[in-house]
Design a protein around this motif. Structure first.
Motif, PDB file in Angstrom:
ATOM      1  N   VAL A 204      23.086   3.765   7.406  1.00 10.55           N
ATOM      2  CA  VAL A 204      24.330   3.765   8.166  1.00 10.55           C
ATOM      3  C   VAL A 204      24.268   4.781   9.303  1.00 10.55           C
ATOM      4  CG1 VAL A 204      25.728   3.060   6.184  1.00 10.55           C
ATOM      5  CG2 VAL A 204      25.438   5.490   6.686  1.00 10.55           C
ATOM      6  N   GLY A 205      25.171   4.611  10.259  1.00 10.07           N
ATOM      7  CA  GLY A 205      25.346   5.539  11.361  1.00 10.07           C
ATOM      8  C   GLY A 205      26.275   4.910  12.384  1.00 10.07           C
ATOM      9  N   ASP A 206      26.963   5.739  13.147  1.00 10.63           N
ATOM     10  CA  ASP A 206      27.863   5.230  14.184  1.00 10.63           C
ATOM     11  C   ASP A 206      27.033   5.000  15.448  1.00 10.63           C
ATOM     12  OD1 ASP A 206      29.867   4.614  15.933  1.00 10.63           O
ATOM     13  OD2 ASP A 206      30.973   6.503  15.714  1.00 10.63           O
ATOM     14  N   ILE A 207      26.452   3.829  15.549  1.00 13.09           N
ATOM     15  CA  ILE A 207      25.495   3.543  16.614  1.00 13.09           C
ATOM     16  C   ILE A 207      26.151   3.580  17.995  1.00 13.09           C
ATOM     17  CG2 ILE A 207      23.898   1.830  17.570  1.00 13.09           C
ATOM     18  CD1 ILE A 207      22.874   3.160  15.041  1.00 13.09           C
ATOM     19  N   ASN A 208      27.328   2.972  18.131  1.00 13.42           N
ATOM     20  CA  ASN A 208      27.969   2.885  19.443  1.00 13.42           C
ATOM     21  C   ASN A 208      29.034   3.945  19.671  1.00 13.42           C
ATOM     22  OD1 ASN A 208      29.759   1.884  17.603  1.00 13.42           O
ATOM     23  ND2 ASN A 208      30.157  -0.048  18.662  1.00 13.42           N
ATOM     24  N   ARG A 209      29.122   4.918  18.745  1.00 14.80           N
ATOM     25  CA  ARG A 209      30.001   6.080  18.888  1.00 14.80           C
ATOM     26  C   ARG A 209      31.467   5.687  19.086  1.00 14.80           C
ATOM     27  NH1 ARG A 209      26.793  10.645  17.723  1.00 14.80           N
ATOM     28  NH2 ARG A 209      27.930  11.960  19.192  1.00 14.80           N
ATOM     29  N   ASP A 210      31.911   4.687  18.313  1.00 14.43           N
ATOM     30  CA  ASP A 210      33.310   4.270  18.394  1.00 14.43           C
ATOM     31  C   ASP A 210      34.145   4.835  17.253  1.00 14.43           C
ATOM     32  OD1 ASP A 210      32.411   2.801  16.252  1.00 14.43           O
ATOM     33  OD2 ASP A 210      33.099   0.849  17.014  1.00 14.43           O
ATOM     34  N   GLY A 211      33.534   5.718  16.449  1.00 12.32           N
ATOM     35  CA  GLY A 211      34.246   6.334  15.341  1.00 12.32           C
ATOM     36  C   GLY A 211      34.175   5.564  14.047  1.00 12.32           C
ATOM     37  N   GLY A 250      21.297   7.055  10.817  1.00 12.76           N
ATOM     38  CA  GLY A 250      21.746   7.070  12.192  1.00 12.76           C
ATOM     39  C   GLY A 250      22.441   8.381  12.479  1.00 12.76           C
ATOM     40  N   ARG A 251      21.877   9.201  13.398  1.00 15.89           N
ATOM     41  CA  ARG A 251      22.448  10.501  13.705  1.00 15.89           C
ATOM     42  C   ARG A 251      21.943  10.963  15.071  1.00 15.89           C
ATOM     43  NH1 ARG A 251      22.488  13.724   9.740  1.00 15.89           N
ATOM     44  NH2 ARG A 251      22.468  15.652  10.922  1.00 15.89           N
ATOM     45  N   ASP A 252      22.666  11.858  15.689  1.00 12.42           N
ATOM     46  CA  ASP A 252      22.278  12.405  16.986  1.00 12.42           C
ATOM     47  C   ASP A 252      21.229  13.489  16.754  1.00 12.42           C
ATOM     48  OD1 ASP A 252      22.015  13.394  19.525  1.00 12.42           O
ATOM     49  OD2 ASP A 252      24.067  14.134  19.711  1.00 12.42           O
ATOM     50  N   VAL A 253      19.971  13.142  16.945  1.00 15.19           N
ATOM     51  CA  VAL A 253      18.875  14.073  16.678  1.00 15.19           C
ATOM     52  C   VAL A 253      18.789  15.156  17.741  1.00 15.19           C
ATOM     53  CG1 VAL A 253      16.348  14.275  16.572  1.00 15.19           C
ATOM     54  CG2 VAL A 253      17.509  12.416  15.358  1.00 15.19           C
ATOM     55  N   ASP A 254      18.845  14.768  19.006  1.00 22.64           N
ATOM     56  CA  ASP A 254      18.531  15.688  20.100  1.00 22.64           C
ATOM     57  C   ASP A 254      19.734  16.267  20.819  1.00 22.64           C
ATOM     58  OD1 ASP A 254      19.241  13.277  21.167  1.00 22.64           O
ATOM     59  OD2 ASP A 254      17.400  12.961  22.291  1.00 22.64           O
ATOM     60  N   GLN A 257      24.548  13.375  22.460  1.00 18.67           N
ATOM     61  CA  GLN A 257      25.771  12.612  22.182  1.00 18.67           C
ATOM     62  C   GLN A 257      25.513  11.119  22.044  1.00 18.67           C
ATOM     63  OE1 GLN A 257      28.481  14.583  21.530  1.00 18.67           O
ATOM     64  NE2 GLN A 257      26.931  16.154  21.882  1.00 18.67           N
ATOM     65  N   MET A 258      24.282  10.757  21.709  1.00 13.34           N
ATOM     66  CA  MET A 258      23.950   9.367  21.420  1.00 13.34           C
ATOM     67  C   MET A 258      23.299   9.308  20.039  1.00 13.34           C
ATOM     68  SD  MET A 258      22.588   7.919  25.095  1.00 13.34           S
ATOM     69  CE  MET A 258      23.187   6.262  24.796  1.00 13.34           C
ATOM     70  N   THR A 259      23.623   8.278  19.267  1.00 12.92           N
ATOM     71  CA  THR A 259      23.122   8.161  17.903  1.00 12.92           C
ATOM     72  C   THR A 259      21.709   7.601  17.898  1.00 12.92           C
ATOM     73  OG1 THR A 259      25.345   7.846  17.036  1.00 12.92           O
ATOM     74  CG2 THR A 259      23.518   7.122  15.641  1.00 12.92           C
ATOM     75  N   ASP A 260      20.792   8.374  17.342  1.00 13.35           N
ATOM     76  CA  ASP A 260      19.407   7.960  17.181  1.00 13.35           C
ATOM     77  C   ASP A 260      19.199   7.431  15.758  1.00 13.35           C
ATOM     78  OD1 ASP A 260      18.784   9.179  19.820  1.00 13.35           O
ATOM     79  OD2 ASP A 260      19.158  11.054  18.749  1.00 13.35           O
ATOM     80  N   ILE A 261      17.995   6.994  15.447  1.00 12.32           N
ATOM     81  CA  ILE A 261      17.701   6.435  14.126  1.00 12.32           C
ATOM     82  C   ILE A 261      16.449   7.112  13.566  1.00 12.32           C
ATOM     83  CG2 ILE A 261      16.954   4.352  12.884  1.00 12.32           C
ATOM     84  CD1 ILE A 261      18.701   2.747  14.831  1.00 12.32           C
ATOM     85  N   TRP A 273      11.333   8.318  14.526  1.00 11.65           N
ATOM     86  CA  TRP A 273      12.715   8.222  14.980  1.00 11.65           C
ATOM     87  C   TRP A 273      12.783   7.394  16.247  1.00 11.65           C
ATOM     88  CZ3 TRP A 273      15.370  11.352  18.975  1.00 11.65           C
ATOM     89  CH2 TRP A 273      14.519  12.194  19.709  1.00 11.65           C
ATOM     90  N   LEU A 274      13.888   6.684  16.382  1.00 10.41           N
ATOM     91  CA  LEU A 274      14.179   5.920  17.589  1.00 10.41           C
ATOM     92  C   LEU A 274      15.191   6.709  18.410  1.00 10.41           C
ATOM     93  CD1 LEU A 274      14.742   2.180  16.550  1.00 10.41           C
ATOM     94  CD2 LEU A 274      12.777   3.131  17.739  1.00 10.41           C
ATOM     95  N   LYS A 275      14.812   7.072  19.614  1.00 10.49           N
ATOM     96  CA  LYS A 275      15.725   7.767  20.503  1.00 10.49           C
ATOM     97  C   LYS A 275      16.537   6.739  21.283  1.00 10.49           C
ATOM     98  CE  LYS A 275      15.864  10.732  24.608  1.00 10.49           C
ATOM     99  NZ  LYS A 275      17.120  11.400  24.188  1.00 10.49           N
ATOM    100  N   GLN A 276      17.856   6.883  21.225  1.00 16.63           N
ATOM    101  CA  GLN A 276      18.723   5.980  21.974  1.00 16.63           C
ATOM    102  C   GLN A 276      19.006   6.550  23.367  1.00 16.63           C
ATOM    103  OE1 GLN A 276      23.168   3.867  21.895  1.00 16.63           O
ATOM    104  NE2 GLN A 276      22.475   5.007  20.093  1.00 16.63           N
TER     105      GLN A 276
END
Length: 414
Positions: A204-211, A250-254, A257-261, A273-276
């Motif tokens: 899980v993770g908030d991929i599109n940062r919509d809460g 799914g979390r903001d690694v770097d 303010q974008m969710t990475d994987i 990790w996948l950087k978004q």
């Protein structure tokens, strides 16, 4: 008037420079401190335990954190074993057991912590009822559903109602279970998202940062709609992770303010990790980056703040003999943790445990799986880990189960 305004601007700029300098110095000092590894002490809970899942909670109500694994719970602080159910071996290989998740939750609302579980060969999701009373009173399993083969599952609040839901990794379909009633009868509501994204791995993770929490699979991600219980979850086939470990995070690694994987390869080498980012056309862009490719069979990954400073660390390791013959199957068992140094944009690796090389695989595949071939004292990460302050000293410890035994790693700090 204009001169006074310039003076105010100059003061603000000087204060900003001073503040940013302090932040930079603090961040640099924190990064340097994190280069020093945390020390760990390994405790053998049961080196004959073959079960690959575990959960940690207060199961007898005495205020101490106990361990549940397979057929038994282990009473803190002496780790006295209490066998409370039968967990059969199953499938074509007798060293797999029908216990692929031991997730603690008070399911029926009686104040006692139960276990939510699932299995692979039986294709069953269920919960195991803690009866209380005598320590060895049998625990009873109640079936919830039979959605398909499951390697493991985790508890997570998917719909944001403050209550934990159960998300299993079912290879043929993506489903999650909501505990909608505890009394007078336990009721679980199934949410079936379909098979389009199903595969080896889930998270899980908030991929599109919509809460709202989205569900990640090896083939893409399901977007949670506003009405999660009734609406269609759109699927976005934006990447292919392969046979991913469980959990996919799914979390903001770097810190952009974008969710990475973050995920590992369950049946091969690699932790990635996948950087978004945003492409020129405004669409999401995913860039695959390496964390570590020195070990294989990464099945479970946990994030926890091990040093109580900065961002949580990534903890993972090798699932001992995930299968009898695959890349790295007989390599040493390992448990590592990693922190991401945002100032240097790189992952830093720390060793918790590195075992001796496993016994060389004999030519007879059946002999390969003999219990004598699993080096006792060789800890791995199995299908689940528990990251919890088990000794109440203020830091996070680790419980690691697997085919080579059940172990506790006590966090001793730096």
């Amino acid at each position: 008037m204009f001169a006074r305004r310039l003076d105010r601007i100059a003061v603000v700029c000087l204060l900003s420079l001073a503040f940013n300098g302090t932040v930079l110095q603090y961040s640099t000092a924190l990064a340097q401190k994190k280069l020093s590894s945390i020390r760990w002490k390994m405790h053998i809970i049961n080196d004959q335990s073959p079960y690959e899942a575990c959960g940690a909670a207060d199961f007898n109500g005495d205020g101490k954190i106990d361990i549940f694994c397979g057929d038994s719970w282990y009473e803190a602080p002496t780790w006295t074993r209490h066998k409370v159910r039968e967990v059969p071996a199953s499938g074509p290989n007798p060293h797999y057991h029908e216990d692929f998740s031991d997730s603690p939750l008070d399911v029926n609302g009686d104040g006692r912590t139960d276990i939510v579980t699932c299995n692979y060969f039986g294709k069953r999701v269920g919960w195991v009822e803690n009866p209380g009373g005598d320590a060895t009173t049998p625990w009873t399993e109640h079936e919830i559903d039979t959605p398909g083969n499951m390697e493991t599952g985790e508890l997570v609040d998917i719909n944001g109602d403050g209550r934990l839901d159960f998300l299993p990794n079912t290879g043929n379909v993506v489903v999650w279970y909501e505990l909608t009633r505890q009394k007078p009868d336990v009721v679980w509501t199934k949410h079936d998202l379909g098979s389009e994204g199903a595969g080896h791995g889930v998270g899980v993770g908030d991929i599109n940062r919509d809460g709202r929490v989205d569900i990640i699979t090896p083939k893409g991600w399901y977007e949670q709609p506003q009405a999660a219980a009734v609406a269609q979850w759109p699927f976005h086939a934006e990447f292919d992770l392969g046979a991913a470990g469980i959990f996919i995070h799914g979390r903001d690694v770097d810190g952009d303010q974008m969710t990475d994987i973050v995920w590992g390869m369950g049946h091969g080498f690699g932790l990635h990790w996948l950087k978004q980012s945003t492409a020129a056309d405004g669409k999401r862009k995913w860039t695959k980056l390496k964390i570590d490719d020195t070990f294989s069979q990464v099945h479970t990954l946990v994030f926890a703040n091990l040093d109580r400073e900065g961002e949580p660390e990534l903890i993972t390791g090798k699932r001992v003999y995930a299968h009898e013959a695959e890349p790295g199957a007989t390599d040493s068992s390992v448990v590592f943790y990693y922190h991401f140094d945002r100032s240097a944009a790189k992952w830093v690796k720390h060793t918790i445990f590195h075992g001796d090389p496993a016994v060389n695989a004999p030519s007879d595949a059946k002999d390969r799986w003999a219990l004598k071939d699993f080096p006792r004292g060789s800890a791995g990460t199995g299908l689940q880990m528990s990251a919890i302050d088990i000794d109440a000293d203020g830091d996070i410890d680790l419980v690691c189960p697997g085919k080579s035994g059940l172990y506790l790693f006590e966090n001793l700090g730096r």
